[in-house]
Design an enzyme around this catalytic site. Structure first.
Site, PDB file in Angstrom:
ATOM      1  N   ASP A  53       0.819  -1.212   0.000  1.00 31.41           N
ATOM      2  CA  ASP A  53       0.000   0.000   0.000  1.00 31.41           C
ATOM      3  C   ASP A  53       0.860   1.273   0.000  1.00 31.41           C
ATOM      4  O   ASP A  53       2.085   1.220  -0.134  1.00 31.41           O
ATOM      5  CB  ASP A  53      -0.950  -0.032   1.191  1.00 31.41           C
ATOM      6  CG  ASP A  53      -2.324   0.530   0.888  1.00 31.41           C
ATOM      7  OD1 ASP A  53      -2.454   1.351  -0.032  1.00 31.41           O
ATOM      8  OD2 ASP A  53      -3.290   0.157   1.595  1.00 31.41           O
ATOM      9  N   ASP A  84      -9.499   3.809  -3.811  1.00 31.55           N
ATOM     10  CA  ASP A  84     -10.261   2.649  -3.353  1.00 31.55           C
ATOM     11  C   ASP A  84     -11.675   2.642  -3.930  1.00 31.55           C
ATOM     12  O   ASP A  84     -12.336   3.687  -4.031  1.00 31.55           O
ATOM     13  CB  ASP A  84     -10.374   2.651  -1.826  1.00 31.55           C
ATOM     14  CG  ASP A  84      -9.056   2.345  -1.145  1.00 31.55           C
ATOM     15  OD1 ASP A  84      -8.062   2.082  -1.846  1.00 31.55           O
ATOM     16  OD2 ASP A  84      -9.029   2.371   0.094  1.00 31.55           O
TER      17      ASP A  84
END
Length: 414
Positions: free
Chosen positions: A188, A243
């Site tokens: 991430d 996202d």
């Protein structure tokens, strides 16, 4: 936007040039497959519409992700509410439902698996409350099921949920992942100290390669620095967007953003528009069918994000459609894309892409809440107007035969 429960795609079709189909069986050389698209039936504009230049050129030639990865990820449904029990039961469910046999083999733990701090040796530690047996034992369990275990870390000093990140710990963390038997790393982008992604992501690739273990490297950089332009030699997949969330607006927006980078995907490295929301309850069955169809056509990683232990029959019917999965896993490895938009507000869309064995996949997608009739011109699909084809509807599972300039389906609703 109205939510009438009406139809959203739709047809997802595979068009075969029936008069000149290349014989199936075995994997042809890239050049041979591409030459197939130069034969009669495909128009001169075919290669302008679909960029096939990446075919046969492995993006990251580590032997992994030759087709888009498939599996499950914990975040969309469970977020931080994960445990080794959830992971084990999910692995069991992937096997018992038959999803594993269809290709869903990666069982990926997302954020929140570790303790808030490293131990005295500077090592990552599985949270003893939720993962008391440790990651190595969990990986062994998953491997006995014939599946692969994925784990999560961050190219920053912390993960997004403020657990220890791997920035400046790449070598030690990669060794630890390999020693545990990890097969997949989602990496991430939180708490990154403002360092450019191009500088933060390569060190982990080097560290993973140095372990001697094949670990699929999934870069989650959120599309911040246009990773499709540079990530192909670094990761097996790279996020092209922020996202996803479980709404029609989010899903369609992300599909459009990912479409921009269609020419940059290929075997070994894929554009990643984020995990599937199918089955999480925020969209209708028809909207989820559009979601799954377009992700398959775009050669996106197919990572189920619902609780597979408690899937509804409708959710299972969507994610287990073998013919739609086969589109995603097709050996040609060319990302399909949006080829035509028409109608008020761009409601009527045609998405398409080439497949192996002289076939095309075509999605007719109604993006608005009223009924529309969508026409796909042969020329827009890269076909000669006189081409004779057979057409298979992958959701209705039926074949029709056509020889005409236009594909004119019945009216489509959303």
């Amino acid at each position: 936007m109205a939510r009438s429960g009406t139809l959203s795609v739709h047809l997802l079709l595979v068009i075969s040039l029936s008069a000149i189909v290349v014989a199936a069986g075995g994997r042809a050389l890239p050049l041979n497959l591409l030459r197939g698209f130069e034969r009669p039936g495909f128009s001169r504009s075919f290669h302008r519409i679909y960029d096939t230049s990446k075919y046969g050129i492995f993006q990251l030639n580590n032997g992994l992700a030759q087709t888009p990865q498939m599996g499950w990820n914990s975040w969309n449904f469970f977020a931080c509410n994960i445990s080794e029990t959830v992971i084990k039961e999910t692995a069991d469910a992937l096997v018992s439902t038959g999803l594993a046999k269809l290709g869903y083999v990666h069982v990926n733990i997302d954020d929140c698996w570790s303790t808030p701090k490293r131990n005295a040796k500077g090592e990552l530690v599985a949270d003893p409350k939720t993962f008391p047996s440790g990651i190595k034992a969990l990986a062994d369990y998953v491997h006995k099921q014939g599946l692969k275990l994925g784990i999560y870390s961050d190219a920053g000093i912390y993960t997004c949920q403020v657990r220890p990140g791997s920035l400046y710990h790449e070598e030690n963390d990669a060794k630890q992942f390999a020693s545990w038997g990890v097969d997949y790393l989602k990496y991430d982008n939180c708490y990154n100290l403002g360092i450019k992604p191009k500088d933060r992501y390569p060190p982990m690739l080097k560290a993973l390669n140095a372990t001697g273990r094949q670990i699929l490297y999934s870069m989650c950089e959120w599309g911040v620095d246009d990773p499709a332009l540079w990530a192909g030699k670094i990761g097996n997949s790279w996020r092209t967007t922020d996202d996803i969330n479980d709404t029609w607006a989010s899903m369609t927006t992300i599909a459009d953003l990912n479409d921009k980078w269609a020419a940059y995907a290929g075997p070994g490295g894929w554009n990643d528009p984020d995990m599937l929301e199918v089955g999480n309850g925020g969209m209708t069955y028809q909207e989820y069918r559009a979601h799954f169809s377009i992700w398959a056509l775009m050669k996106a990683p197919l990572l189920v994000g619902c609780d597979v232990r408690n899937m509804t029959a409708e959710t299972y019917q969507l994610v287990s459609n073998e013919e739609v999965i086969a589109v995603n896993q097709d050996s040609l490895g060319v990302q399909g894309r949006k080829v035509n938009v028409s109608g008020t507000g761009g409601c009527s869309q045609v998405w398409a892409g080439p497949l192996s064995r002289r076939r095309l996949v075509v999605a007719l997608w109604n993006r608005c809440s009223k009924a529309v009739s969508i026409t796909a011109a042969w020329e827009a699909l890269g076909l000669d107007s006189s081409t004779s084809v057979s057409i298979r509807d992958l959701w209705q599972v039926r074949i029709t035969r056509m020889s005409q300039k236009m594909l004119r389906p019945r009216s489509l609703h959303r």
